[in-house]
Scaffold this active site. Structure first.
Site, mmCIF file in Angstrom:
data_model
loop_
_atom_site.group_PDB
_atom_site.id
_atom_site.type_symbol
_atom_site.label_atom_id
_atom_site.label_comp_id
_atom_site.label_asym_id
_atom_site.label_seq_id
_atom_site.Cartn_x
_atom_site.Cartn_y
_atom_site.Cartn_z
ATOM 1 N N ASP A 1 0.869 -1.175 0.000
ATOM 2 C CA ASP A 1 0.000 0.000 0.000
ATOM 3 C C ASP A 1 0.908 1.228 0.000
ATOM 4 O O ASP A 1 2.124 1.132 0.207
ATOM 5 C CB ASP A 1 -0.975 -0.002 1.180
ATOM 6 C CG ASP A 1 -2.170 0.913 0.910
ATOM 7 O OD1 ASP A 1 -2.105 1.729 -0.039
ATOM 8 O OD2 ASP A 1 -3.177 0.835 1.640
HETATM 9 C C1 NOJ Z 1 -3.921 4.105 0.145
HETATM 10 C C2 NOJ Z 1 -5.100 3.189 0.246
HETATM 11 O O1 NOJ Z 1 -5.049 2.488 1.468
HETATM 12 C C3 NOJ Z 1 -5.206 2.193 -0.889
HETATM 13 O O2 NOJ Z 1 -6.413 1.498 -0.776
HETATM 14 C C4 NOJ Z 1 -5.084 2.888 -2.208
HETATM 15 O O3 NOJ Z 1 -5.199 1.964 -3.251
HETATM 16 C C5 NOJ Z 1 -3.752 3.597 -2.257
HETATM 17 N N1 NOJ Z 1 -3.699 4.603 -1.197
HETATM 18 C C6 NOJ Z 1 -3.489 4.263 -3.601
HETATM 19 O O4 NOJ Z 1 -4.323 5.346 -3.768
#
Ligand code: NOJ
Length: 754
Positions: free
Chosen positions: A292
């Site tokens: 993530d």
């Molecule tokens: C953080 C989020 O937790 C995740 O779900 C997302 O895909 C990413 N940012 C990218 O935007």
């Protein structure tokens, strides 16, 4: 005329098919061989580059950045040190960046373009929790297809969805993004969404890679506070958290995203047990594991790694193939290989996974296949998508209450007042993940009424949001002081036959980083509701929210409550359709509605306690100041007609339990009902929940009609996982319940023997 090379390929394929190899196997063998050849040409730096993902930054179509962080990234693209990018979108931007990499880097390996197309793209569909309430798998698949088509037509080939985290805590803002609290429903929906995003053929220019996220346990953040500690048992992990991921993997999901949280003291991004053992070894997942955003560098904050070098080796060895925005791999992985903490074989395995996806999408053949401006014009927002969005929104709504058949509305005969600032709001209905959509592009409820020719008087009552930005990354300022509009709202309510009040959360009050400790109507809306009720109790409450709310007062006083969630672009039209009865609501709750936030976590598939009660004395499991029952249980939802269940029959045939039930529409309108099947394992070597959903069917019935609904329950669904993830299938007595919700009363016992 076929060229000689093509003829050869044709005869070679025929030969292989005759040898008994499937076309798919041949394709995959030829991809693996192409990857072998490419790996031989790649330097270690270039390999690490494929494992590096950056967020988009400068206007790609403008001049090249000359300094700072932008130039740093720009140079890395040119040097082949980036394998994928997120948030660069639009055909022109994507083409320009792809050209930079393909033409200027040494090997010209095309980029993957990622984006969070979670519930739509330009056209915004209902938030995923709302869609889950439809229990309508084909509709959910269709909705994901719309998102995929629009995103792919804008240059995107990788979406970071579906989010398949199970959660039992409505305080957690990200419940809006998932399918609710149940692992069975969550698994079915995970499969539908993966199919919708990826289609049948990844090489189609309308397919995007899907991502099952966040692996794993993120939905169990303590206290429902986002990014907080997770501490779950091995049984919860294997029986509740993992099944939707497993289902997504079986459905062929192309990627899986690490979660931010720790699991058993180890951050998920470096969790060898989760990623290497369960996902890659046991489940044979051969797609890409992406971190993530910054979940690598956050291991330092977790107190698990000292520095980015350590982050790089821990995450790479645990099987996290791509580093999103931690700068750990790009800056340190090469050195870790040199030091011997990470093997070259580990790097090659991760790079192979990334290159495989690029091959499957066909990017090596045509890096610009997602860059067609005509397609972008036609499909980036197609009129058919508007229809799908409206239909999906109607199917997602849940009728929570309808005393004296207040609904459907008969506007010709009634004087209507519409109250609530959300009724005029064109931004809130878009919900949280709407980064590609135009702000304030939803149809408001007032516009929906106007289009349907309904006359009304309108008063906002109280503002929900005051001054300050209404933005994806910023905290909303909620109005807690300005009550000046209540007087006028009360005046128009007095004069009306019926009052439609649109109240609830703003679309940006749920989502990432948006946990709430209190689950009431935000701001001054409860005060407004009670003031209006005092002069005219004939109220229809349209509840907008990204999570279950504790609306106990409303549930005890307001005759009709329609849960609309955050319905997306077509909000106002879809709500109007349902209020007028042009669509008979059929949604069922995918998550328990609590009576009070102090009951949390609350969920239907809980274990029995040793002291179930009620008992005359205090010594049983309860609260002395609040019921421990939910306000509305999982699976609950009404219709404008009524359904009854009878004649439950069970039998076992080989590995299947056959369950049938007679379903009758006893009301005066046609409608759809979600018939649900629950089991209860009476005695087992590890205790099992009091009820577990194991099947459902959505059935349409005319008024007065009956049908037999049959379920074929595979006996494997009677089993459960032990703490090591081994499936146990134990003979013994089970109860089967069938009905229109998790409180179903029609039941029969059944002795399962192997
Ligand atoms: C953080 C989020 O937790 C995740 O779900 C997302 O895909 C990413 N940012 C990218 O935007």
């Amino acid at each position: 005329m076929l060229s000689r090379q093509r003829k050869f390929l044709f005869f070679f394929l025929c030969f292989m098919v005759v040898q008994g190899l499937s076309a798919q196997q041949i394709l995959s063998d030829s991809i693996e061989r192409a990857i072998d050849r490419l790996l031989l040409k790649m330097t270690l730096e270039e390999k690490v580059g494929q494992m590096n993902q950056y967020n988009g930054f400068w206007d790609v179509t403008g001049p090249a950045p000359q300094a700072g962080a932008d130039k740093f990234k720009y140079d890395h693209f040119k040097q082949g040190l980036v394998g994928s990018v997120l948030n660069v979108r639009g055909v022109n931007q994507v083409r320009k960046l792809q050209e930079l990499v393909v033409n200027e880097s040494r090997l010209g390996i095309p980029l993957l373009f990622g984006f969070d197309a979670v519930h739509g793209y330009n056209t915004v569909l209902p938030i995923p929790l709302a869609e889950a309430a439809s229990w309508d798998l084909p509709a959910i698949e269709r909705s994901a297809r719309v998102a995929a088509t629009e995103a792919a037509s804008s240059g995107i080939n990788w979406t970071f969805a579906p989010m398949v985290d199970i959660s039992r805590d409505a305080r957690w803002g990200r419940v809006m993004e998932g399918a609710g609290e149940d692992p069975y429903l969550g698994s079915q929906i995970a499969v539908a969404r993966v199919k919708g995003f990826q289609g049948n053929d990844l090489s189609s220019p309308f397919s995007v890679l899907a991502t099952a996220k966040h692996f794993a346990g993120y939905g169990f953040a303590e206290g429902g506070r986002d990014y907080n500690t997770v501490d779950v048992s091995a049984l919860t992990l294997h029986n509740v958290i993992l099944p939707p991921f497993n289902a997504a993997v079986k459905a062929g999901v192309a990627s899986v995203m690490n979660s931010f949280n720790i699991l058993n003291g180890i951050p998920a991004t470096a969790n060898h047990y989760l990623v290497q053992d369960i996902l890659k070894k046991n489940w044979k997942f051969n797609g890409v594991v992406v971190s993530d955003w910054g979940s690598g560098v956050e291991m330092i904050d977790h107190g698990f790694a000292e520095n980015l070098s350590q982050v790089a080796s821990l995450a790479a060895n645990a099987g996290s193939d791509v580093d999103m925005e931690s700068y750990a791999y790009v800056n340190h992985l090469k050195e870790e290989v040199r030091k011997g903490t990470v093997s070259l074989a580990t790097i090659d395995q991760s790079v192979r996974r990334v290159l495989r996806l690029k091959h499957l999408l066909g990017l090596f053949k045509d890096p610009y296949k997602y860059c067609d401006t005509t397609r972008e014009k036609v499909y980036a927002m197609h009129p058919e998508h508007t229809q799908v969005a409206r239909d999906m929104a109607r199917r997602s709504m849940v009728l929570l209450r309808n005393e004296n058949n207040v609904l459907p509305l008969q506007p010709q005969k009634k004087k209507i007042a519409v109250i609530g600032s959300l009724a005029a709001d064109k931004n809130s209905p878009l919900g949280n993940w709407r980064l590609a959509a135009k702000d304030s592009s939803a149809v408001s409820l007032l516009e929906g009424f106007d289009a349907a020719g309904i006359s009304y008087r309108y008063a906002p009552g109280v503002k929900l949001v005051t001054e300050g930005p209404v933005h994806f990354v910023q905290e909303l300022a909620i109005n807690n002081h300005d009550t000046s509009g209540i007087g006028y709202a009360v005046d128009i309510a007095k004069d009306a036959d019926i009052v439609v009040m649109m109240l609830g959360e703003h679309g940006l009050q749920s989502g990432e980083g948006r946990s709430r400790a209190q689950l009431d109507l935000p701001g001054l809306q409860q005060q407004l509701l009670e003031a209006v009720y005092a002069v005219n109790p004939n109220i229809v409450l349209v509840l907008t929210t990204g999570r279950p709310l504790a609306i106990t007062w409303a549930a005890e006083h307001i005759p009709a409550i329609l849960l609309a969630w955050q319905p997306g672009s077509q909000s106002g039209h879809a709500i109007t359709d349902v209020l007028l009865g042009q669509y008979n609501p059929s949604g069922k709750l995918p998550m328990t509605f609590p009576r009070s936030d102090r009951q949390l976590p609350i969920y239907y598939n809980q274990f029995s306690t040793g002291r179930p009660g009620p008992k005359k004395e205090v010594f049983w499991s309860h609260y002395i100041d609040e019921s421990h029952a939910p306000l509305y249980e999982f699976g609950y939802g009404k219709s404008y007609t009524q359904f009854s269940y009878s004649d439950l029959q069970l039998s076992q045939r080989a590995d299947t339990v056959l369950v049938s039930v007679k379903l009758t529409n006893t009301g005066s309108l046609h409608g759809e009902e979600v018939a649900q099947l629950y089991i209860h394992d009476r005695v087992s070597s590890l205790v099992r929940p009091i009820r577990e959903l194991k099947g459902f069917k959505k059935v349409r019935l005319d008024s007065g009609a009956s049908t037999v609904v049959s379920f074929e329950l595979p006996t494997s669904l009677l089993g459960y996982y032990d703490g090591e993830g081994k499936l146990l299938l134990e003979p013994g007595w089970f109860d089967i319940y069938v009905g229109g919700g998790s409180a179903a009363t029609l039941s029969a016992g059944f002795l399962y023997s192997k």
